[in-house]
Every structure is written in structure tokens, then in C-alpha cells.
Design a protein around this motif. Structure first.
Motif, PDB file in Angstrom:
ATOM      1  N   GLN A   1       0.927  -1.640  -0.139  1.00 53.50           N
ATOM      2  CA  GLN A   1      -0.002  -0.011  -0.069  1.00 53.50           C
ATOM      3  C   GLN A   1       0.905   1.711   0.026  1.00 53.50           C
ATOM      4  N   LEU A   2       1.554   0.902   1.031  1.00 52.38           N
ATOM      5  CA  LEU A   2       2.936   2.557   0.483  1.00 52.38           C
ATOM      6  C   LEU A   2       3.377   2.829  -0.597  1.00 52.38           C
ATOM      7  N   MET A   3       4.054   1.226  -1.455  1.00 48.61           N
ATOM      8  CA  MET A   3       4.497   1.982  -2.206  1.00 48.61           C
ATOM      9  C   MET A   3       3.971   2.286  -3.718  1.00 48.61           C
ATOM     10  N   LEU A   4       2.529   2.095  -3.274  1.00 52.89           N
ATOM     11  CA  LEU A   4       1.643   2.523  -4.705  1.00 52.89           C
ATOM     12  C   LEU A   4       1.166   4.019  -3.891  1.00 52.89           C
ATOM     13  N   ASP A   5       1.746   4.581  -2.594  1.00 54.89           N
ATOM     14  CA  ASP A   5       1.695   5.930  -2.642  1.00 54.89           C
ATOM     15  C   ASP A   5       2.919   6.923  -3.020  1.00 54.89           C
ATOM     16  N   PRO A   6       2.364   7.702  -4.275  1.00 54.51           N
ATOM     17  CA  PRO A   6       3.821   8.800  -4.831  1.00 54.51           C
ATOM     18  C   PRO A   6       4.382   8.986  -3.588  1.00 54.51           C
ATOM     19  N   ARG A   7       4.258   9.617  -2.393  1.00 55.89           N
ATOM     20  CA  ARG A   7       4.716  10.122  -1.441  1.00 55.89           C
ATOM     21  C   ARG A   7       5.789   9.115  -0.863  1.00 55.89           C
ATOM     22  N   SER A   8       6.025   7.693  -1.352  1.00 59.47           N
ATOM     23  CA  SER A   8       6.869   7.096  -0.266  1.00 59.47           C
ATOM     24  C   SER A   8       8.156   6.681  -1.266  1.00 59.47           C
ATOM     25  N   GLN A   9       8.517   7.356  -2.487  1.00 56.46           N
ATOM     26  CA  GLN A   9       9.181   7.356  -3.131  1.00 56.46           C
ATOM     27  C   GLN A   9      10.045   8.152  -3.575  1.00 56.46           C
ATOM     28  N   SER A  10      10.797   7.893  -3.793  1.00 60.32           N
ATOM     29  CA  SER A  10      12.100   8.539  -4.114  1.00 60.32           C
ATOM     30  C   SER A  10      13.439   8.699  -4.981  1.00 60.32           C
ATOM     31  N   ASN A  11      12.660   9.466  -6.288  1.00 56.87           N
ATOM     32  CA  ASN A  11      13.620   9.954  -7.618  1.00 56.87           C
ATOM     33  C   ASN A  11      13.607  10.856  -8.057  1.00 56.87           C
ATOM     34  N   VAL A  12      14.454  10.467  -8.718  1.00 56.35           N
ATOM     35  CA  VAL A  12      14.490  11.763  -9.886  1.00 56.35           C
ATOM     36  C   VAL A  12      14.169  11.310 -10.986  1.00 56.35           C
ATOM     37  N   LEU A  13      13.092  12.374 -11.170  1.00 56.03           N
ATOM     38  CA  LEU A  13      12.523  12.068 -12.765  1.00 56.03           C
ATOM     39  C   LEU A  13      13.302  12.908 -14.124  1.00 56.03           C
ATOM     40  N   VAL A  14      14.163  12.478 -14.569  1.00 53.17           N
ATOM     41  CA  VAL A  14      13.931  13.219 -15.655  1.00 53.17           C
ATOM     42  C   VAL A  14      13.651  13.177 -17.446  1.00 53.17           C
ATOM     43  N   LYS A  15      13.019  14.163 -17.594  1.00 50.71           N
ATOM     44  CA  LYS A  15      12.470  14.396 -18.785  1.00 50.71           C
ATOM     45  C   LYS A  15      12.463  15.081 -19.820  1.00 50.71           C
ATOM     46  N   PRO A  16      12.339  14.508 -21.022  1.00 52.10           N
ATOM     47  CA  PRO A  16      13.164  14.307 -22.354  1.00 52.10           C
ATOM     48  C   PRO A  16      12.685  16.131 -22.744  1.00 52.10           C
ATOM     49  N   GLY A  17      14.142  16.370 -23.369  1.00 53.21           N
ATOM     50  CA  GLY A  17      14.461  17.434 -23.834  1.00 53.21           C
ATOM     51  C   GLY A  17      15.312  17.874 -21.661  1.00 53.21           C
ATOM     52  N   GLU A  18      15.291  17.965 -20.822  1.00 53.31           N
ATOM     53  CA  GLU A  18      15.254  18.672 -19.543  1.00 53.31           C
ATOM     54  C   GLU A  18      17.229  18.283 -19.910  1.00 53.31           C
ATOM     55  N   ARG A  19      17.686  19.431 -19.370  1.00 56.64           N
ATOM     56  CA  ARG A  19      19.187  20.535 -19.188  1.00 56.64           C
ATOM     57  C   ARG A  19      19.461  19.858 -17.842  1.00 56.64           C
ATOM     58  N   ASN A  20      20.896  19.143 -17.921  1.00 60.48           N
ATOM     59  CA  ASN A  20      21.074  18.918 -17.305  1.00 60.48           C
ATOM     60  C   ASN A  20      21.658  19.336 -15.785  1.00 60.48           C
ATOM     61  N   ALA A  21      21.457  20.663 -15.785  1.00 57.13           N
ATOM     62  CA  ALA A  21      21.621  21.736 -15.339  1.00 57.13           C
ATOM     63  C   ALA A  21      20.183  21.490 -13.903  1.00 57.13           C
ATOM     64  N   GLN A  22      19.543  20.859 -14.587  1.00 52.21           N
ATOM     65  CA  GLN A  22      18.487  21.013 -13.430  1.00 52.21           C
ATOM     66  C   GLN A  22      18.245  19.791 -13.288  1.00 52.21           C
ATOM     67  N   VAL A  23      19.363  18.902 -13.546  1.00 47.89           N
ATOM     68  CA  VAL A  23      18.466  17.597 -13.184  1.00 47.89           C
ATOM     69  C   VAL A  23      20.080  17.387 -11.905  1.00 47.89           C
ATOM     70  N   TYR A  24      20.912  17.888 -12.014  1.00 52.24           N
ATOM     71  CA  TYR A  24      21.694  18.233 -10.844  1.00 52.24           C
ATOM     72  C   TYR A  24      20.354  18.907  -9.823  1.00 52.24           C
ATOM     73  N   GLN A  25      20.456  19.807 -10.116  1.00 55.03           N
ATOM     74  CA  GLN A  25      19.289  19.568  -9.259  1.00 55.03           C
ATOM     75  C   GLN A  25      18.523  19.065  -8.522  1.00 55.03           C
ATOM     76  N   ALA A  26      17.723  18.692  -9.510  1.00 55.36           N
ATOM     77  CA  ALA A  26      16.342  17.507  -8.675  1.00 55.36           C
ATOM     78  C   ALA A  26      17.529  16.378  -7.925  1.00 55.36           C
ATOM     79  N   ILE A  27      18.608  15.917  -8.099  1.00 55.61           N
ATOM     80  CA  ILE A  27      19.555  14.748  -7.768  1.00 55.61           C
ATOM     81  C   ILE A  27      20.221  15.278  -6.148  1.00 55.61           C
ATOM     82  N   ASP A  28      20.452  17.008  -6.002  1.00 59.77           N
ATOM     83  CA  ASP A  28      20.725  16.789  -4.578  1.00 59.77           C
ATOM     84  C   ASP A  28      19.342  17.377  -3.258  1.00 59.77           C
TER      85      ASP A  28
END
Length: 560
Positions: free
Chosen positions: A310-337
Motif C-alpha cells: 500500500q505504501l509503495m503505491l503512494d507516490p509520497r513514498s517514492q524517492s526518485n529523480v525524474l529526467v524529462k525529455p529535453g531537460e537540461r543537465n543543470a536541472q537534473v543536478y538540482q533535483a539530485i541534490d
């Protein structure tokens, strides 16, 4: 008469006795002048036992008298014929016994009345008796005992208690050769010897008993254990915790393509669930259990399997980084931090310092003018990134994913087919198509615009791409309202208004749709494009005159 002979008792006759059925009793008085039937010696007469009654003319006690008639002529003739030359006293004595009122008379010392011989008995007319000329079959040690008269019979010996029974040779330690002796001794006791054998000292082998007990006990214990395990594996419910878990949190990374068993195994290793089987069962019982996605999940330790699902089906339990198509690396680095809980700029520094160790393909370049060597190599997808993980670990996953996605397209060979120098330039074109296009059809037309403007024969733009996206990448913005004065004053390599050809490298991370369109552009002569609504509606033109009309349309929609 019993089944063993003609005597009234239970003692059997010896099967090899030639006078089988002879009425003589051992211990009765022998006729005068006649040899004993059994041992050739005079027999001692025993008095009648009172418990058997008085054998007189009155008959048996408590019973009616039954008389037996006597036929003198017949008996005398028969015995006289059968025993020629016998003592006359024996014949006279026999006749006297039958003539006494026609009944049995047992008073006095007299011999047993012989029975008439069997006409079919081949031994009936032989005069020889036991002990005279033949072997005594009753004097051997292993033979049946001779029959006894009723007065001399002794009762059978009482059976010994079970505790005193002889032990088997295996437990007593005796040799197998003693079995025959024991069997012979027991048989003599059963045949009426009446003497209890002298019991030898019993020898018990404790070690043998212990070994047998251990073997059987171990076998039963092993069978019971494996039976219990079989029942637990097949029928019993899987081990599981109860409740929502403890206060201790843990991050679990679920790779892409992992099924229920693999997810359960990882959760069990992290201490979230008690068994993988319990998780698989709970996932199957939840209607949305199959929608669990890959990524990093922040869960509690010792949770019930149902609570974990049940908890894994809740998006709040996920700790992920989403890379969207066309996204620049500068934005990805900020999300990882942010997901790792590290200070801002940490991932960017790691990328710049360790890019050579992150698994880039061999055709990746890093000329001095390339702003970020990892640009274009962080494949758009969802990646686990939680506290405790290192930035380089997250970046390695992204680079590995892009490398895996690019490999099937054989980008070096495709680049040459499309008139480009290498796969790195092809990736740069794909990043431009991703940044400028909106739909798949836009992507294909946009790719044709790039290829047409790069041609040496291009007299419309003279090999200038003139893309706002390259200038915005350099500035780190996404502004479509750029004045000609501003853009023409910048001489950066990424400014395609002032520099011919492609920029030094990709300006973002293209998705798979843009990559496929780049490999398969249209061939319709497109040279220009304008987002006439300033947002989603992109229109294309082949000539400069058509392009000017599109610009007017854009200015009208934007209020310029």
C-alpha cells in the motif's frame, strides 16, 4: 484316542515307531516271561492315582456302567494265531481278563490288553519289541518323550514371564550358533520334560540397543522435520510482520523490470518485510499491486507485506529523480541534490570532476567548447535517489541507461548516412529537435530543417541554424522573446545566430521519440518554422517569403 496315537493322553507317538498304535504303557507291569515293550527291562508298577477314579467293575465315578461283551472263541483264536509260540501264561491271562463278567478289570498287577492288530499293518505280526532287537526311538535326546499313562502325566510347565524370555542374539551378544541349542532345549521343555532349564547369564549389548534407538529416532526426527518444512512451504501462510512498521526508515531501490518476487527479495534484505512470499501474496491480493514502478522507496522496517504494498503505491513514498525529455543537465543536478539531501551544486561538481568514470560511450566528446560533457547522456526516465546515496551512483545509472538505449540505433553509422561527422553530432541534432519540436510530426519536419540548413548549398540562411534554443541553453533560460540586438551581439559558440553549423554539443537530453525522428526526417523541403501561437502551434515554410508571413502571424498573436 488323540491325533498323535492311540493313548488316551496328549503325548504323541514317535513317527518312526514300527509298533505305532501299540497299547503298551511305559511304567505298567510287564507280563510274566515277556520282555518290556520299551526298554527291555522289568517295569515298576505304579499305583492308581485317586484323582483319576477307581477302575473297577463299578466303572468310573459319576458315570454309568458300560459293559463290553466278550467273545471267547474269537479272541482266543485271534491271539493264538497272531502270536504263535508265545508264552501260554500271556494268553491265559488275556482270556481271564475278558472273561471277568464281560467288563474291564483293572485290579491287581496285570499288563495292558493289546489291541487287535491292524490287518493293513505290515508290522503287526512281527514279534520284535522295543529294546530287544531294534533301536529305541524314545531314548535319543532330541526325540519326542514316550507316552505316559494318565496317572503319571504331569501338567505342562507354566510359561515364563515375558521379562525372563531369552533375548535375541543381536541384543544379548550371543553367537548365532547358540540358536539351535536354545531351540532344542525349548522343544524338550514343551514336550513334557518338566524341567526348567538352567538359565545362563544373560548378556545385553547396550551399545547395540543405543545404536538402534539412535538410528530409528534420527530417522523419525528427520522425517518429521522435512514433513513440517514441506507443510510450511506448501500449505502454511508465509512468515509476515504485523502493523505499519517501526520508526526506523530505510530506502529500497527497485530496478526497472523487477517483478513481485524480486521486489519482495529486496524488501526482505532491507528488513522491510519478513519474507518475499508474503509480499508476493499481498501484491496479488491488491488490485493495483502490479502498478508498482521502478524507483527508490522510503519505507519502514518490519512492515506487514500488505502495508508495504500500500505504501509503495503512494507516490509520497517514492524517492526518485525524474529526467524529462529535453531537460537540461543543470536541472537534473538540482533535483539530485534535493533528493539526496546534499548541498546545492554538489552533483554538478561531481559530474564535472568524474565524468570520465561514469561510463560514457567511446564516441562521446569533450572539446574545450563543450559546456557539459554529460549533456545528452542522462536518459529521460525515473531513477532512485534517496538519502544515503551518492551523486555519482545516481549519475552512473542515467549514463548507463542512455548508453543502453543508444546502442541499438548504431548512431555512428547513421550519422554518416545523414551527412554528419559522427554520432556526437547526431545526438546534438536530436537535442535541437527535442528542444524546438512539440509533436512527432514536428520532430520529423524539424530534423529536415536542421539537415537542410547545414547543407553547403543553403542560400536561404547560409548554413546558419538561427535557433533560439541554443542561445537560451547558453544563458540558462527559455525565453522566446529575444531581440535581434541582443542575440546578434553574443559571439558564444552556442549562439547559432552568429556561428554557422551545429553548437559544440547537445543542449539537452533528447527522448526516444525525438531520436527516432532525427534518424528518419521528412523530405519535403522545409527550411523555416515559427511557433505562431508562441506555445504549441509550430508552422513550417519552404521559402523566406512564407517565413515572413509566419513571423507576422506570430507578432500578431503575441501583441508585438
Amino acid at each position: 484316542m488323540t491325533e498323535y496315537g492311540r493313548g488316551p493322553g496328549s503325548e504323541p507317538w514317535h513317527p518312526e515307531d514300527p509298533l505305532y498304535g501299540d497299547g503298551g504303557w511305559r511304567g505298567q507291569e510287564t507280563h510274566a516271561g515277556q520282555q518290556s515293550l520299551y526298554d527291555g527291562q522289568a517295569q515298576q508298577q505304579y499305583p492308581q492315582q485317586p484323582q483319576h477314579g477307581d477302575w473297577t467293575q463299578g466303572g468310573l465315578p459319576g458315570q454309568g456302567q458300560q459293559q463290553y461283551p466278550y467273545h471267547p472263541g474269537q479272541d482266543q483264536q485271534q491271539y493264538g494265531h497272531q502270536y504263535p509260540g508265545q508264552d501260554q501264561q500271556y494268553a491265559a491271562h488275556t482270556q481271564q481278563q475278558y472273561q471277568h463278567q464281560g467288563v474291564w478289570n483293572t485290579s491287581g498287577a496285570q499288563g495292558q490288553v493289546p489291541y487287535p492288530p491292524d490287518p493293513g499293518d505290515p508290522y503287526g505280526q512281527q514279534p520284535a519289541a522295543y529294546g530287544a532287537q531294534q533301536h529305541d526311538f524314545y531314548r535319543t535326546e532330541d526325540a519326542y518323550p514316550p507316552p505316559e499313562p494318565p496317572g503319571r502325566r504331569r501338567p505342562e510347565p507354566e510359561p515364563e514371564p515375558a521379562a525372563d524370555e531369552e533375548e535375541h542374539a543381536f541384543f544379548s551378544g550371543e553367537d548365532d550358533g547358540d540358536d539351535a541349542e536354545h531351540e532344542l532345549q525349548s522343544r524338550r521343555e514343551r514336550r513334557g520334560k518338566g524341567k526348567k532349564p538352567v538359565k545362563g547369564k544373560k548378556r545385553r549389548n547396550g551399545c547395540a540397543c543405543l545404536v538402534v534407538c539412535l538410528v530409528f529416532g534420527g530417522g523419525l526426527g528427520g522425517a518429521g522435520y522435512f514433513g513440517w518444512k514441506f507443510y510450511q512451504n506448501r500449505f502454511a501462510p508465509a512468515p509476515d510482520y504485523t502493523g505499519q512498521g517501526t520508526s526506523e526508515s530505510v530506502t529500497v531501490e527497485i530496478p526497472k523490470g523487477a517483478g513481485g518476487w524480486e521486489i519482495g527479495r529486496r524488501l526482505k534484505e532491507a528488513g522491510v518485510v519478513k519474507s518475499a512470499d508474503a509480499f508476493v501474496s499481498a501484491q496479488g491480493q491488491n488490485p493495483k499491486g502490479d502498478t508498482i514502478q521502478a524507483g527508490a522507496y522510503l519505507l519502514k522496517k518490519e512492515m506487514s507485506a500488505a502495508s508495504a504494498v500500500q505504501l509503495m503505491l503512494d507516490p509520497r513514498s517514492q524517492s526518485n529523480v525524474l529526467v524529462k525529455p529535453g531537460e537540461r543537465n543543470a536541472q537534473v543536478y538540482q533535483a539530485i541534490d534535493k533528493q539526496l539531501g546534499v548541498s546545492a551544486g554538489t552533483t554538478k561538481k561531481v559530474a564535472k570532476a568524474q565524468y570520465k568514470n561514469l561510463g560514457l560511450p567511446s564516441w562521446a566528446q569533450n572539446s574545450g567548447s563543450v559546456q557539459d560533457p554529460l549533456e545528452g547522456f542522462l536518459w529521460p526516465a525515473t531513477y532512485p535517489a534517496a538519502k544515503g546515496m551518492k551523486p555519482e551512483a545516481v549519475l552512473k545509472q542515467m549514463v548507463a541507461q542512455s548508453k543502453q538505449k543508444y546502442a541499438p540505433y548504431n548512431l555512428p553509422a547513421k550519422a554518416k548516412e545523414l551527412g554528419l561527422k559522427n554520432a556526437f553530432e547526431l545526438l546534438t541534432v536530436a537535442s535541437l529537435v527535442q528542444a524546438e519540436g512539440k509533436t512527432h510530426d514536428d520532430f520529423r519536419k524539424m530534423a529536415e530543417v536542421v539537415y537542410n540548413r547545414l547543407k553547403p548549398t543553403n542560400t536561404e540562411t547560409n548554413q546558419l541554424l538561427q535557433f533560439d534554443s541554443t542561445y537560451n541553453y547558453l544563458k540558462g533560460t527559455s525565453n522566446i522573446h529575444i531581440s535581434e540586438k541582443e542575440i546578434n551581439s553574443d559571439r558564444s559558440p552556442y549562439n547559432t545566430y552568429t556561428n554557422k553549423g551545429l553548437p559544440p554539443g547537445p543542449i539537452g537530453n533528447p527522448g526516444e521519440d525525438a531520436l527516432r525522428a532525427t534518424l528518419n526526417p521528412t523530405h519535403e523541403g522545409w527550411m523555416y518554422f515559427v511557433a505562431t501561437d508562441g506555445v504549441d502551434n509550430t508552422e513550417f515554410a519552404r521559402t523566406n517569403a512564407e517565413f515572413e508571413k509566419l513571423k507576422e502571424k506570430f507578432n500578431a498573436s503575441s501583441g508585438n
